[in-house]
Write a protein that holds these residues in place. Sequence first.
Motif, PDB file in Angstrom:
ATOM      1  N   ALA A  24      67.027 -39.457 -21.498  1.00 12.17           N
ATOM      2  CA  ALA A  24      66.216 -39.923 -19.870  1.00 12.17           C
ATOM      3  C   ALA A  24      66.805 -38.076 -19.005  1.00 12.17           C
ATOM      4  O   ALA A  24      65.553 -37.752 -18.417  1.00 12.17           O
ATOM      5  N   GLY A  25      67.369 -37.247 -19.109  1.00 10.10           N
ATOM      6  CA  GLY A  25      67.911 -36.314 -18.512  1.00 10.10           C
ATOM      7  C   GLY A  25      69.134 -35.502 -18.839  1.00 10.10           C
ATOM      8  O   GLY A  25      69.927 -35.865 -19.913  1.00 10.10           O
ATOM      9  N   SER A  82      60.379 -35.742 -17.763  1.00 11.09           N
ATOM     10  CA  SER A  82      59.101 -36.437 -16.944  1.00 11.09           C
ATOM     11  C   SER A  82      58.955 -37.462 -17.144  1.00 11.09           C
ATOM     12  O   SER A  82      57.862 -38.056 -16.592  1.00 11.09           O
ATOM     13  N   LYS A  83      59.246 -38.047 -18.229  1.00  9.54           N
ATOM     14  CA  LYS A  83      58.504 -39.310 -18.436  1.00  9.54           C
ATOM     15  C   LYS A  83      59.538 -40.469 -17.608  1.00  9.54           C
ATOM     16  O   LYS A  83      58.773 -41.633 -17.261  1.00  9.54           O
ATOM     17  N   TYR A  84      60.441 -40.065 -16.844  1.00  9.43           N
ATOM     18  CA  TYR A  84      61.281 -41.174 -16.063  1.00  9.43           C
ATOM     19  C   TYR A  84      61.269 -40.344 -14.840  1.00  9.43           C
ATOM     20  O   TYR A  84      61.736 -39.469 -14.539  1.00  9.43           O
ATOM     21  N   PRO A  85      60.427 -41.371 -13.543  1.00  7.43           N
ATOM     22  CA  PRO A  85      60.260 -40.741 -12.276  1.00  7.43           C
ATOM     23  C   PRO A  85      61.589 -40.831 -11.864  1.00  7.43           C
ATOM     24  O   PRO A  85      62.644 -41.632 -11.831  1.00  7.43           O
ATOM     25  N   PRO A  86      61.855 -40.165 -10.832  1.00 11.11           N
ATOM     26  CA  PRO A  86      62.879 -40.068  -9.536  1.00 11.11           C
ATOM     27  C   PRO A  86      63.640 -41.095  -9.716  1.00 11.11           C
ATOM     28  O   PRO A  86      65.040 -41.853  -8.714  1.00 11.11           O
ATOM     29  N   ALA A  87      63.062 -42.888  -9.274  1.00 10.41           N
ATOM     30  CA  ALA A  87      63.331 -44.063  -8.581  1.00 10.41           C
ATOM     31  C   ALA A  87      63.922 -44.271 -10.104  1.00 10.41           C
ATOM     32  O   ALA A  87      65.195 -44.999  -9.711  1.00 10.41           O
ATOM     33  N   ASN A  88      64.352 -43.937 -11.580  1.00  8.41           N
ATOM     34  CA  ASN A  88      64.870 -43.761 -12.506  1.00  8.41           C
ATOM     35  C   ASN A  88      65.866 -43.051 -12.459  1.00  8.41           C
ATOM     36  O   ASN A  88      67.015 -43.738 -13.014  1.00  8.41           O
ATOM     37  N   LEU A  89      65.890 -42.055 -12.609  1.00  3.15           N
ATOM     38  CA  LEU A  89      67.289 -40.971 -12.556  1.00  3.15           C
ATOM     39  C   LEU A  89      66.493 -40.026 -11.585  1.00  3.15           C
ATOM     40  O   LEU A  89      65.584 -39.050 -12.216  1.00  3.15           O
ATOM     41  N   SER A  90      67.792 -39.455 -10.108  1.00  6.46           N
ATOM     42  CA  SER A  90      67.211 -38.857  -9.541  1.00  6.46           C
ATOM     43  C   SER A  90      67.442 -37.498 -10.332  1.00  6.46           C
ATOM     44  O   SER A  90      68.525 -37.533 -10.673  1.00  6.46           O
ATOM     45  N   GLY A  91      67.080 -36.566  -9.197  1.00  4.81           N
ATOM     46  CA  GLY A  91      67.797 -35.082  -9.593  1.00  4.81           C
ATOM     47  C   GLY A  91      69.330 -35.477  -9.083  1.00  4.81           C
ATOM     48  O   GLY A  91      70.171 -34.566  -9.394  1.00  4.81           O
TER      49      GLY A  91
END
Length: 163
Positions: A24-25, A82-91
């Motif tokens: 995811a990141g 990019s499949k994971y929106p910031p709401a799920n994994l934020s910078g």
Amino acid sequence: IEFEKASKSRTYLFIDDQSDKEIAGFFSVAISNLYIPEVTTDGLPVSSINNRKKLDGYRGKRNGTVQTNFPVYLIGQIARNSKYPPANLSGKALLDSATGVIQDAAQLVGGRLMLVECTKALVPFYECHGFKRQNFHVDTDSFREENLIQMIKPINNYVCSVR
């Protein structure tokens, strides 16, 4: 992978346990060097001895020579799939994790500064998280080609900045 194998950095993965262990990141942390030239290409001083002393925590000169190199922890790579929106994994979550790893390392072995090298588009993100842009141009091929901007942040609330 090459840097990991050579023990030049450590990469931390955020794995999605819900979808076949997809990444995811991630972020990478390494030991590096912040170079602050003594003078600009125009011959103007880049930073005062007092500012260099703040960065070093000890002195701005060594054996009568202006200090130009400072050890730093480098956040070398940081990214979200990019499949994971910031709401799920934020910078912010990624950066907070990287900062936590660096704080742990600094607690064990010392260190005062962390460094990111980023494009102009990412400067506001890092500024919002306490990093300060360095106001000098590093004259190396990699920085010219990629237009990277160096930003530093004290690790444990040390007061330091280069003006």
